[in-house]
Design a protein around this motif. Structure first.
Motif, PDB file in Angstrom:
ATOM      1  N   LEU A  23      42.564  28.669-130.109  1.00 12.05           N
ATOM      2  CA  LEU A  23      43.731  28.212-130.831  1.00 12.05           C
ATOM      3  C   LEU A  23      44.964  28.953-130.321  1.00 12.05           C
ATOM      4  N   PRO A  24      46.134  28.332-130.363  1.00 16.80           N
ATOM      5  CA  PRO A  24      47.361  29.046-129.940  1.00 16.80           C
ATOM      6  C   PRO A  24      47.537  30.316-130.766  1.00 16.80           C
ATOM      7  N   GLN A  25      47.901  31.398-130.090  1.00 17.78           N
ATOM      8  CA  GLN A  25      48.008  32.682-130.771  1.00 17.78           C
ATOM      9  C   GLN A  25      49.253  32.728-131.643  1.00 17.78           C
ATOM     10  N   GLN A  26      49.072  33.090-132.921  1.00 13.44           N
ATOM     11  CA  GLN A  26      50.167  33.158-133.886  1.00 13.44           C
ATOM     12  C   GLN A  26      50.520  34.590-134.263  1.00 13.44           C
ATOM     13  N   ASN A  27      49.579  35.509-134.089  1.00 18.38           N
ATOM     14  CA  ASN A  27      49.825  36.917-134.416  1.00 18.38           C
ATOM     15  C   ASN A  27      48.998  37.786-133.487  1.00 18.38           C
ATOM     16  N   ALA A  28      48.748  39.015-133.881  1.00 20.39           N
ATOM     17  CA  ALA A  28      48.029  39.930-132.990  1.00 20.39           C
ATOM     18  C   ALA A  28      46.575  39.522-132.795  1.00 20.39           C
ATOM     19  N   ALA A  29      46.009  38.773-133.727  1.00 18.19           N
ATOM     20  CA  ALA A  29      44.604  38.368-133.629  1.00 18.19           C
ATOM     21  C   ALA A  29      44.467  37.089-132.810  1.00 18.19           C
ATOM     22  N   HIS A  30      43.257  36.860-132.307  1.00 19.87           N
ATOM     23  CA  HIS A  30      42.917  35.628-131.589  1.00 19.87           C
ATOM     24  C   HIS A  30      41.975  34.801-132.452  1.00 19.87           C
TER      25      HIS A  30
END
Length: 422
Positions: free
Chosen positions: A77-84
């Motif tokens: 999924l497109p990265q939105q924050n520090a997590a993948h």
């Protein structure tokens, strides 16, 4: 005192010597030092980032079938924050995973000791503010959503939509639309199952969303056709908006024609203008504005056409090869047998065959082009088609979205190659 004096004198002389050495290197090799600064990862060394168990063996009690733990598809999924976040699926169940890093731990709790045991509240005489202390990097993978019980047949594709909220999953006869936050229901958007299964003539082999238009998706079939659908036209997309099919040459038709024309993978270009399909012997590039024929056809291993009978007997003719684009959509890559993989330059119309093997995977080693002799007299640097190992096959390939780095999966080995840095 004499010993201390000599010690400090030696340290001063050593420091001055190193300073002069580094000054000389800076003056004599300024270009090389700048190159190393601009390419901090040019060594090409990779380590395992994280390993976790995605699926466990399951049993379908209703149909008395064992569901393997194998993974059919993985989509980031497109990265939105520090997590993948990624979606992974086996034959029946799709899971959404969160992969995060932790390099600090909290210490100084009020209600528990450092070893985790709870403290007696009546013995707490002062409040402490917990503090964060550095720790070794830990990569954690945790399941966030489980999407199950929606597919009767084996899932062959999942694709994340450009709206970053929905995704599709496809099996042999149906395509379902899911919301990433809702696990207990999905919407059936394609259903090609006939009322009488004896009338079944084709199955769905792959499906993918358009990279920019969230209402458009395509799916391919075992007959070598591609259907483009628009979800704005109707809730059930049984009627396609566009139908892509290349006319068959009657003179070349054989018993294997329908088998080798079955599409194993379909991929939109990053621009969204083109799409690429992979059948058994070739890769085709289609312009979305022209349905009658592909704009490009690249032969992957045409020398196997004379071997189709033996490939049918050992079931290799049913292998599902994937394909991928590079970042600018100027080149495409797909796999073949004998651990060979093929790369095609769309601008120069040149192609190359490379081999992924342990001998070629040494650091800084360059890949040498390989050639296959279809028959007759074989040249020195060619390999005979009769000596190809069909147990060694590259079904999965991936290209970095911005850098010239590729990943090639050969059986149980993963090879990563990148441009040579001068």
């Amino acid at each position: 005192m004499a010993l201390n004096y000599h010690y400090h004198k030696v340290m001063e002389e050593t420091a001055d010597t190193f300073i002069e050495i580094f000054k000389g290197l800076q003056e004599r090799f300024p270009n090389e030092i700048q190159t190393n600064k601009s390419h901090p990862h040019s060594r090409g060394e990779y380590n395992v980032y994280s390993t976790f168990q995605s699926h466990e063996p399951e049993f379908d009690y209703l149909k008395s079938l064992e569901i393997e733990e194998k993974i059919n598809k993985i989509r980031w999924l497109p990265q939105q924050n520090a997590a993948h976040f990624l979606l992974s699926t086996n034959d029946k169940t799709i899971k959404l995973w969160k992969i995060s890093e932790r390099d600090k731990r909290a210490e100084g709790y009020n209600l528990k000791d450092e070893d985790g045991r709870l403290r007696d509240p009546f013995r707490i005489t002062a409040l402490r503010v917990p503090i964060l202390k550095p720790m070794d990097l830990m990569v954690e993978a945790s399941p966030r959503r489980i999407f199950a019980n929606a597919h009767t047949y084996h899932i062959n594709s999942i694709s994340v939509n450009s709206d970053h909220e929905t995704y599709l999953s496809a099996d042999d006869l149906r395509i379902n639309l899911w919301h990433l936050e809702i696990t207990d229901r999905s919407f059936n958007i394609v259903d090609i199952k006939p009322a009488n299964m004896e009338e079944l003539t084709e199955v769905i082999t792959a499906a993918e969303f358009h990279p920019h238009q969230c209402n458009v998706f395509v799916y391919s079939s075992s007959k070598g056709t591609i259907r483009l659908c628009d979800m704005r036209s109707s809730a059930l997309c049984d009627r396609h908006s566009k139908f892509f099919e290349e006319p068959e040459d009657p003179s070349s038709r054989s018993f294997f024609s329908e088998i080798i024309s079955s599409i194993s993978d379909v991929k939109f270009s990053h621009s969204g203008r083109y799409m690429m399909t992979r059948d058994y012997l070739s890769v085709k590039v289609w312009d979305l504005n022209m349905e009658s024929r592909p704009v490009e056809t690249h032969q992957v291993h045409e020398y196997l056409r004379s071997k189709l009978c033996s490939l049918y007997e050992n079931d290799c003719i049913f292998d599902k090869f994937e394909c991928c684009w590079n970042g600018p959509d100027s080149a495409i890559m797909t796999g073949s047998y004998n651990n060979f993989f093929r790369m095609f330059d769309r601008n120069t119309r040149r192609d190359v065959t490379l081999e992924a093997s342990r001998e070629n995977s040494k650091p800084r080693a360059s890949l040498k082009p390989r050639r296959v002799c279809p028959g007759g007299k074989r040249k020195k640097d060619e390999i005979s088609v009769d000596s190809l190992d069909f147990n060694k096959k590259i079904l999965h390939t991936a290209w970095h979205p911005s850098d010239n780095i590729i990943a090639v999966a050969a059986t149980n080995n993963l090879y990563i190659f990148q441009d040579k840095v001068n």
